[in-house]
Write a protein that holds these residues in place. Structure first.
Motif, short mmCIF file in Angstrom:
data_model
loop_
_atom_site.label_atom_id
_atom_site.label_comp_id
_atom_site.label_asym_id
_atom_site.label_seq_id
_atom_site.Cartn_x
_atom_site.Cartn_y
_atom_site.Cartn_z
N LEU A 1 5.07 -7.52 8.78
CA LEU A 1 4.69 -6.18 8.35
C LEU A 1 5.88 -5.24 8.44
O LEU A 1 6.65 -5.28 9.40
N ASN B 1 0.85 -1.18 0.00
CA ASN B 1 0.00 0.00 0.00
C ASN B 1 0.89 1.24 0.00
O ASN B 1 1.70 1.42 0.92
N GLU C 1 9.04 5.00 5.04
CA GLU C 1 8.76 6.38 4.63
C GLU C 1 9.92 6.89 3.82
O GLU C 1 11.07 6.46 3.99
N THR D 1 2.94 -6.17 3.60
CA THR D 1 2.71 -7.36 4.41
C THR D 1 3.34 -8.56 3.71
O THR D 1 3.65 -8.53 2.53
N LYS E 1 4.71 7.03 1.82
CA LYS E 1 4.57 6.01 2.86
C LYS E 1 4.19 4.69 2.22
O LYS E 1 3.28 4.64 1.38
N THR F 1 3.35 0.54 3.15
CA THR F 1 3.10 -0.54 4.10
C THR F 1 3.10 -1.84 3.31
O THR F 1 2.39 -1.96 2.31
N LYS G 1 6.77 -0.90 7.59
CA LYS G 1 6.32 0.42 7.14
C LYS G 1 7.55 1.24 6.80
O LYS G 1 8.49 1.30 7.60
N LYS H 1 10.18 2.69 9.31
CA LYS H 1 9.51 3.32 10.45
C LYS H 1 8.94 2.29 11.42
O LYS H 1 8.82 2.57 12.61
#
Length: 71
Positions: free
Chosen positions: A65, A15, A69, A25, A21, A23, A67, A57
């Motif tokens: 998972l 995503n 940036e 999985t 940003k 994300t 994340k 991040k």
């Protein structure tokens, strides 16, 4: 290139929000990272993210998972 077997694998999503940003999985490990490249091992193989000012991040290997940036 062999196609990865996706049976019995968890969800795999990428995503991207506002091109700053990400994300992801299905992540098993972060192999390496710097401000220009982040190399991830996922359940479906290696994933290379390139950009500028990249930073991890959040990382939760239990939830598979990550994340990121940056630009």
């Amino acid at each position: 290139m062999e196609k990865a077997d996706v049976k019995n694998k968890g969800p795999h999503n990428i995503n991207i929000t506002d091109r700053s940003k990400i994300t992801i999985t299905g992540v098993l490990d972060v192999k390496s990272f710097d401000e220009i490249e982040i190399l991830l091992e996922t359940e479906l193989g290696i994933l290379l993210i390139k950009g500028n000012g990249l930073s991890v991040k959040a990382l939760c290997l239990e939830e598979k998972l990550v994340k990121i940036e940056g630009e």
